[in-house]
Design a protein around this motif. Structure first.
Motif, short mmCIF file in Angstrom:
data_model
loop_
_atom_site.label_atom_id
_atom_site.label_comp_id
_atom_site.label_asym_id
_atom_site.label_seq_id
_atom_site.Cartn_x
_atom_site.Cartn_y
_atom_site.Cartn_z
N ASN A 153 -12.28 -5.83 -5.20
CA ASN A 153 -11.01 -6.85 -5.26
C ASN A 153 -11.49 -8.21 -5.37
O ASN A 153 -12.52 -8.45 -5.77
CB ASN A 153 -10.64 -6.93 -3.66
N GLN A 170 -5.56 -15.16 -0.69
CA GLN A 170 -5.06 -14.23 -1.49
C GLN A 170 -5.65 -13.19 -1.88
O GLN A 170 -6.85 -13.49 -2.49
CB GLN A 170 -4.14 -14.90 -2.41
N LYS A 172 -6.39 -9.49 -3.95
CA LYS A 172 -5.79 -8.54 -4.70
C LYS A 172 -6.99 -7.27 -4.74
O LYS A 172 -8.05 -7.56 -5.31
CB LYS A 172 -5.27 -8.95 -5.95
N HIS A 174 -8.04 -3.78 -6.60
CA HIS A 174 -7.93 -2.92 -7.59
C HIS A 174 -8.06 -1.39 -7.16
O HIS A 174 -8.68 -0.87 -6.19
CB HIS A 174 -8.86 -3.12 -8.77
N TYR A 214 -3.08 -11.60 -13.54
CA TYR A 214 -2.05 -11.97 -12.56
C TYR A 214 -1.50 -13.16 -12.85
O TYR A 214 -2.24 -14.33 -13.20
CB TYR A 214 -2.71 -12.13 -11.26
N ALA A 224 2.26 -10.12 -9.11
CA ALA A 224 1.95 -8.72 -9.15
C ALA A 224 1.02 -8.61 -10.53
O ALA A 224 1.31 -9.32 -11.36
CB ALA A 224 3.01 -7.93 -9.36
N SER A 225 -0.06 -7.78 -10.70
CA SER A 225 -0.87 -7.69 -11.67
C SER A 225 -0.29 -6.81 -12.93
O SER A 225 0.59 -5.93 -12.53
CB SER A 225 -2.20 -7.12 -11.25
#
Length: 387
Positions: A153, A170, A172, A174, A214, A224-225
């Motif tokens: 991540n 933040q 994100k 994977h 991103y 969003a990716s």
């Protein structure tokens, strides 16, 4: 501290520090005036070294580098911190950001004391993952991003004007895996890079053979990716760098020992492969794991490190990004992790993790080729070099 010097050989005791010069070059290069912002005096520049601290190293070290002769000297510990395996220095040279590559990862910011002999901790935040291995700031230095390898991540924090990492993160994460086990048993975020305008954040994931992109809004929030680039299965992309003037990026693949050029669409951040070349000489069959990648400021020469073959691969890069392997130069050490071009690009310095030394090479401006200067210095587990 003990140092034993045998003619032209450094014998290392953990933690031993010293230097050895094997040859003296004629017609030494002059200082490039464009690099004076990081020169401490007429002769010396600051080189910061991030290390692994499982053995004798204790944190981040500062060395003096002579941009005329390529000599390294006067190593000193500037801050004790655990496993600072990747560093990022602010544009004004006054702050240093580091990952702490542990199972409970952290990211730290530091500022210099008055005489630049010590770094003081400004703040620290969790990396929100395991084993962070890369850290960077955007051009405006108000956003910080880090990649967590083991947990697959990335994390983004806002940064205050005084260098403090703000508390709201933040994260994100994977998803996926690849064919090479155990390296690709899950997602493995290995690099994050902002584009020049901080319109996008790119995340290179070794585990899923993808570069994700991103979008970033005006408040610094990630959207969003999407998949910017899908590499070949088993490539294991590790690091990404941008061309200084063209819409091109270059990636080094750890697992397939290769480099890739891709063209970037600035409208949506996606990429298309232009070229792919091996980082190894023809016929080499031994184990290898490529690591770092750098490009000359004129975009003509590309360099990549080989761990196992223990070399720097030297490429020429054409106007469209096509690559030609010119040479593989021995790093004069074992397991070259990161390396760096000096600001005047007269030298290339390599951090050899397993042989506990940093080696210095001259760079031929005409053909990009490297030559060992004989300059090297001993340091326990060096992995990140930063001017």
């Amino acid at each position: 501290m003990k140092l034993f010097i045998v003619p032209c050989t450094i014998v290392l005791l953990l933690f031993s520090i010293g230097s050895c010069k094997q040859t003296k070059k004629e017609n030494q290069p002059a200082i490039d005036s464009s690099s004076t912002s990081v020169i401490k005096s007429d002769k010396n520049m600051e080189l910061l070294v991030g290390t692994y601290t499982q053995e004798e190293s204790q944190g981040i070290y500062k060395l003096n580098f002579n941009p005329v002769t390529g000599e390294l000297s006067d190593p000193s510990l500037v801050v004790e911190t655990e496993n600072p395996s990747y560093l990022h220095i602010s544009k004004d040279r006054n702050r240093v950001y580091a990952v702490n590559e542990n199972s409970q990862g952290a990211i730290s910011s530091f500022g210099w004391n008055a005489d630049r002999t010590k770094l003081n901790l400004i703040g620290q935040q969790p990396s929100e993952g395991q084993h962070p291995c890369y850290i960077t700031l955007n051009e405006d230095t108000n956003l910080l991003a880090a990649a967590n390898y083991s947990s697959g991540n990335i994390v983004v924090y806002k940064v205050s004007k005084d260098g403090r990492i703000e508390g709201d993160s933040q994260v994100k994460t994977h998803e996926g895996k690849g064919p090479v086990m155990p390296d690709q048993a899950s997602a493995r975020a290995h690099c994050v890079q902002f584009d020049a305008h901080a319109k996008y954040l790119y995340a290179v994931d070794l585990g899923i053979d993808q570069v994700l992109v991103y979008p970033i809004d005006d408040q610094g929030n990630l959207g969003a990716s999407q998949v910017a680039l899908a590499l070949e299965k088993g490539d294991g992309p590790r690091h990404l760098i941008f061309h200084p003037t063209k819409n091109l990026v270059f990636l080094v693949n750890e697992l397939s020992s290769s480099v890739v050029t891709a063209k970037v669409n600035p409208e949506n951040g996606t990429m298309v492969v232009v070229d792919k070349k091996s980082t190894l000489p023809t016929g080499y069959k031994g184990k290898n794991a490529s690591a770092d990648i750098h490009l000359s400021s004129n975009g003509k020469f590309l360099y990549a490190s080989n761990r196992g073959h223990n070399s720097i691969a030297v490429f020429s890069a054409s106007e469209d990004g096509s690559l030609q392997l010119l040479d593989n130069t021995s790093v004069e050490g074992d397991w070259p992790r990161n390396f760096v071009l000096s600001p005047n690009e007269k030298f290339l310095l390599v951090a050899n993790q397993n042989s506990n030394n940093i080696t210095v090479f001259s760079v031929d401006a005409k053909n990009g080729l490297l030559g060992f200067t004989g300059n090297q210095i001993a340091l326990s587990k060096p992995v990140s070099l930063n001017f």
